[in-house]
Write a protein that holds these residues in place. Sequence first.
Motif, short mmCIF file in Angstrom:
data_model
loop_
_atom_site.label_atom_id
_atom_site.label_comp_id
_atom_site.label_asym_id
_atom_site.label_seq_id
_atom_site.Cartn_x
_atom_site.Cartn_y
_atom_site.Cartn_z
N HIS A 212 1.06 -38.46 -12.01
CA HIS A 212 0.40 -37.50 -12.91
C HIS A 212 -0.99 -37.11 -12.43
CE1 HIS A 212 3.66 -38.26 -15.72
NE2 HIS A 212 3.41 -39.56 -15.65
N LYS A 215 -3.86 -34.41 -13.65
CA LYS A 215 -3.77 -34.11 -15.07
C LYS A 215 -4.68 -35.06 -15.85
CE LYS A 215 1.08 -32.72 -14.61
NZ LYS A 215 2.48 -32.98 -15.07
N TYR A 221 -0.04 -44.07 -19.89
CA TYR A 221 0.17 -44.25 -18.45
C TYR A 221 -0.18 -45.66 -17.98
CZ TYR A 221 0.42 -39.10 -18.32
OH TYR A 221 0.74 -37.79 -18.52
#
Length: 452
Positions: A212, A215, A221
Amino acid sequence: MFIDTHAHLFYPNFNDDLEEVIRNARQAGVDYILVPATDLASAAQAIELADKYDFIYASVGIHPHDTNEWEDSLIDKLRDLSKHEKIVAIGEIGLDYYYDFSPREKQIKAFEAQIELALELKLPIIVHNREASDDIMEIIEKYKDTPLKAQFHCFSGSLEEARKLIELRHFVSFTGNITFSKANTLRNIVKKISVENMLLETDSPFMTPAPHRGKRNEPSYIRLIAEKIAELHDITVEDVARTTNYNAYKLFGIGKKPELSYTYKIGNSLYVNVTNRCNADCIFCDRKGDAVINGYNLKMKKSEEPEARVYIKEIGDPKQYKEVVFCGYGEPTIRWDVVKEVACYVKENGGKTRLNTDGHGNYINKRDITPELEGLIDVVSISLNSVDPEQYAKLMRVDPSMHAEMLDFARKAKKYSKVVMSIVGINGVDAERAKKFVAEELGVEFREREYF
């Protein structure tokens, strides 16, 4: 399952979807989140979040970026904010010489003042360090004889610095940067630091892990970071979560202490908590403290030591494990008869066994027990700790004569089992000399264990 110890959920880029971010975190197995403030305004926001959500905690502090206008009167305001029941630390504080948004002398003054406040309030600190390691280490070293405890968040220092901080009772944590393709140096450091010395963090909304990257980061996460740590240590994600969760409890008081375990799984091995009793008192052993390893509580009195049948019942089919290891926070050969009975069951049922020992089993049992290893113990891991008898004695708090006792045990044991000699990787122990000694003088394998 996870505790994210560093997520700035008050940042504006969470304003539009904070509820969804929190929902994602909960669905991803995040049990608790710690929101560290960076100034007085964000401290109020962090406390507001802690009031609204029972699983969110907060810390208050002035980030080095915001110390340009530092005044000593700010300490009184931070002290008042710290009275809130869900404030668990002073932070994020520290030094940042990369951006230098604030004069360095102001950063240092604010950092030290907030450390003093933390000591006054008996709270840990959360430390930011960017290209300021020399000054950070010098300042932290000044507090080595105090109860100061810290999280060094987003750690990017050297292995030597990490070891020094760990010896001073502090924790380190890593962010999504350990998943970056060019972060091999950092990953090598992660691999060499015991998970018992780590905390998990995302540093949301920054340091977003792969895949990711690019972002906004968020607490859900955290699993990606845990997975990378697990991969580097060849353990499971559950091992990482359980261990770091206990560390968060130990440092911040978030969560709870686990119940006593008689057997415990790490990776694909099952460990047997034989005893807390020991004839040694190693300086790096927490036997007399919490006696928790990898998030498992091993603290037990002699009266709580179970019979062999209890261990056997918990083991079940030994073939489901890579090996069954006799250890615990004590010397297993003190209960040698129990070890033998359990080992016999494991071997008869197709399992493999390992004994972790200080090598004093013959001295403890007043006879040579090494022939009894044959057919019962596949691997004997012996704590060498130092080639020098005097250093050995200081590290293990035993008479120097026990060094020769341990070497004699190793030489005899290798006739009946595979022998591995180990040392703890702490400053002052010559690992290369020990490795050479083990190979040339004993003719057995060598392993270096990280200090925690």
